[in-house]
Design a protein around this motif. Structure first.
Motif, PDB file in Angstrom:
ATOM      1  N   LEU A  50      50.339  45.026  32.215  1.00  0.00           N
ATOM      2  CA  LEU A  50      48.963  46.428  32.953  1.00  0.00           C
ATOM      3  C   LEU A  50      50.186  47.141  31.872  1.00  0.00           C
ATOM      4  N   ASP A  51      50.844  47.604  31.648  1.00  0.00           N
ATOM      5  CA  ASP A  51      52.189  48.820  31.387  1.00  0.00           C
ATOM      6  C   ASP A  51      51.643  49.052  29.739  1.00  0.00           C
ATOM      7  N   THR A  52      50.496  48.316  29.589  1.00  0.00           N
ATOM      8  CA  THR A  52      50.702  48.891  27.575  1.00  0.00           C
ATOM      9  C   THR A  52      49.123  49.697  28.063  1.00  0.00           C
ATOM     10  N   PHE A  53      48.417  49.004  28.772  1.00  0.00           N
ATOM     11  CA  PHE A  53      46.765  49.713  28.785  1.00  0.00           C
ATOM     12  C   PHE A  53      46.800  50.458  29.452  1.00  0.00           C
ATOM     13  N   ASP A  54      45.418  51.358  29.260  1.00  0.00           N
ATOM     14  CA  ASP A  54      44.895  52.215  30.122  1.00  0.00           C
ATOM     15  C   ASP A  54      43.385  52.708  30.384  1.00  0.00           C
ATOM     16  N   ALA A  55      43.090  51.288  29.976  1.00  0.00           N
ATOM     17  CA  ALA A  55      41.309  51.249  30.970  1.00  0.00           C
ATOM     18  C   ALA A  55      40.756  50.436  30.117  1.00  0.00           C
ATOM     19  N   PHE A  56      40.097  49.550  30.233  1.00  0.00           N
ATOM     20  CA  PHE A  56      39.472  48.456  30.657  1.00  0.00           C
ATOM     21  C   PHE A  56      37.630  48.809  30.546  1.00  0.00           C
ATOM     22  N   LYS A  57      37.085  47.872  29.692  1.00  0.00           N
ATOM     23  CA  LYS A  57      36.091  47.967  29.976  1.00  0.00           C
ATOM     24  C   LYS A  57      35.061  47.200  29.668  1.00  0.00           C
ATOM     25  N   ILE A  58      34.275  47.022  31.076  1.00  0.00           N
ATOM     26  CA  ILE A  58      33.574  45.572  30.876  1.00  0.00           C
ATOM     27  C   ILE A  58      32.217  44.947  31.199  1.00  0.00           C
ATOM     28  N   THR A  59      31.187  44.741  30.278  1.00  0.00           N
ATOM     29  CA  THR A  59      30.088  45.023  29.892  1.00  0.00           C
ATOM     30  C   THR A  59      29.647  44.413  31.360  1.00  0.00           C
ATOM     31  N   LEU A  60      28.758  44.286  31.786  1.00  0.00           N
ATOM     32  CA  LEU A  60      27.751  43.781  32.962  1.00  0.00           C
ATOM     33  C   LEU A  60      25.808  43.310  32.629  1.00  0.00           C
ATOM     34  N   THR A  61      25.988  42.299  33.197  1.00  0.00           N
ATOM     35  CA  THR A  61      24.246  41.867  33.649  1.00  0.00           C
ATOM     36  C   THR A  61      24.616  41.943  34.449  1.00  0.00           C
ATOM     37  N   HIS A  62      22.558  41.533  35.035  1.00  0.00           N
ATOM     38  CA  HIS A  62      22.183  41.019  35.640  1.00  0.00           C
ATOM     39  C   HIS A  62      22.120  40.119  36.453  1.00  0.00           C
ATOM     40  N   LEU A  63      23.193  39.340  37.691  1.00  0.00           N
ATOM     41  CA  LEU A  63      23.062  38.133  37.893  1.00  0.00           C
ATOM     42  C   LEU A  63      22.090  37.854  39.029  1.00  0.00           C
ATOM     43  N   SER A  64      22.062  38.518  40.219  1.00  0.00           N
ATOM     44  CA  SER A  64      21.086  38.037  41.238  1.00  0.00           C
ATOM     45  C   SER A  64      19.509  38.612  41.009  1.00  0.00           C
ATOM     46  N   LYS A  65      19.181  39.689  40.767  1.00  0.00           N
ATOM     47  CA  LYS A  65      17.977  40.517  40.869  1.00  0.00           C
ATOM     48  C   LYS A  65      17.949  40.945  39.230  1.00  0.00           C
ATOM     49  N   ASP A  66      16.615  40.399  38.640  1.00  0.00           N
ATOM     50  CA  ASP A  66      16.298  41.482  37.522  1.00  0.00           C
ATOM     51  C   ASP A  66      16.472  43.197  37.188  1.00  0.00           C
ATOM     52  N   PRO A  67      16.236  43.580  36.636  1.00  0.00           N
ATOM     53  CA  PRO A  67      16.664  45.033  36.678  1.00  0.00           C
ATOM     54  C   PRO A  67      15.484  45.593  36.886  1.00  0.00           C
ATOM     55  N   LEU A  68      15.130  46.553  37.201  1.00  0.00           N
ATOM     56  CA  LEU A  68      13.557  47.241  37.279  1.00  0.00           C
ATOM     57  C   LEU A  68      13.519  47.745  35.847  1.00  0.00           C
ATOM     58  N   SER A  69      14.000  48.348  35.038  1.00  0.00           N
ATOM     59  CA  SER A  69      13.398  48.730  34.028  1.00  0.00           C
ATOM     60  C   SER A  69      14.694  47.960  32.965  1.00  0.00           C
ATOM     61  N   ASP A  70      14.476  47.942  31.555  1.00  0.00           N
ATOM     62  CA  ASP A  70      15.164  47.566  30.433  1.00  0.00           C
ATOM     63  C   ASP A  70      15.390  48.651  29.314  1.00  0.00           C
ATOM     64  N   ASP A  71      15.585  49.822  29.667  1.00  0.00           N
ATOM     65  CA  ASP A  71      16.350  50.693  28.954  1.00  0.00           C
ATOM     66  C   ASP A  71      17.417  50.865  29.646  1.00  0.00           C
ATOM     67  N   PHE A  72      18.443  50.801  30.260  1.00  0.00           N
ATOM     68  CA  PHE A  72      19.712  51.441  30.716  1.00  0.00           C
ATOM     69  C   PHE A  72      20.366  50.195  30.569  1.00  0.00           C
ATOM     70  N   GLU A  73      22.030  50.357  29.964  1.00  0.00           N
ATOM     71  CA  GLU A  73      22.605  49.736  30.478  1.00  0.00           C
ATOM     72  C   GLU A  73      24.028  49.599  31.416  1.00  0.00           C
ATOM     73  N   TYR A  74      24.739  49.091  31.326  1.00  0.00           N
ATOM     74  CA  TYR A  74      25.682  49.045  32.685  1.00  0.00           C
ATOM     75  C   TYR A  74      26.942  48.426  32.920  1.00  0.00           C
ATOM     76  N   ASN A  75      28.313  49.272  32.274  1.00  0.00           N
ATOM     77  CA  ASN A  75      29.106  48.710  32.795  1.00  0.00           C
ATOM     78  C   ASN A  75      30.096  49.091  33.026  1.00  0.00           C
TER      79      ASN A  75
END
Length: 207
Positions: A50-75
């Motif tokens: 972990l000393d090598t890295f300053d950040a991590f970015k993980i894409t998120l998908t809806h699993l348990s509930k459907d999104p209310l809009s398809d216009d957005f993305e989550y990370n």
């Protein structure tokens, strides 16, 4: 409150925690399935240091509930604590007007919604910003797949943020490039339960 009762806009936090656990297993073992998915010939992943890295970015998908809009993305983004303070603390944000112009801090809710209550300062102005964020305080690695010492080091070094942007918004160029962060590793993670994820690590020091 349990993540099963919390939402970031229309995104369930319980989904974010499940995906974050999968990503943490990948960071430590090089496999979304932990030690069981790693052969004896696999080398130790670079992301275990972990000393090598300053950040991590993980894409998120809806699993348990459907999104209310398809216009957005989550990370889900984990920044080193130095960067995290600039994003969240009012005193630090005032020193980074370019970052404040594009980010809006919001509260979590107890039901799905396309709107969220924002954090207000004495001098707040009503206008939209492209990146909405909230601190992700859920502890990950509590599924006993990853050694506790690694989980402790991860939580001690990084602060998690869940973020929402319009689809195709240049999040990396706007936020990561502003801190001089460069991609260290990029992996596509295929998990039967959590779907297809992208886990990206970033190196570099804040400007």
């Amino acid at each position: 409150m349990s993540p099963s009762h919390l939402y970031f806009f229309d995104y369930p936090l319980i989904d974010a925690k499940a995906i974050a656990n999968t990503a943490l297993r990948f960071l430590y073992y090089g496999s979304a399935h932990g030690a069981f998915g790693r052969s004896a010939t696999n080398s130790i992943p670079k992301t275990r240091n972990l000393d090598t890295f300053d950040a991590f970015k993980i894409t998120l998908t809806h699993l348990s509930k459907d999104p209310l809009s398809d216009d957005f993305e989550y990370n889900l983004v984990y920044f080193s604590n130095t960067i995290a303070k600039d994003l969240w603390l009012v005193s630090n944000r005032s020193e980074h007007p370019e970052l404040r112009k594009v980010t809006r801090r919001v509260h979590l809710g107890n039901q799905q919604s396309l709107n969220a209550k924002r954090y207000k300062t004495p001098f707040w102005v009503r206008f939209t910003r492209p990146i909405y964020l909230s601190i992700f305080e859920q502890k990950i690695g509590d599924d006993n797949y990853v050694p506790p010492i690694f989980c402790q080091e991860f939580h001690a070094k990084y602060t998690g943020f869940i973020m929402r942007t319009k689809k195709d918004y240049p999040l990396v160029r706007t936020m990561f490039d502003a801190y001089g962060l460069e991609i260290g590793t990029r992996h596509e993670v295929h998990d039967r339960l959590d779907g297809d994820l992208q886990v990206i690590s970033y190196t570099g020091k804040p400007l």
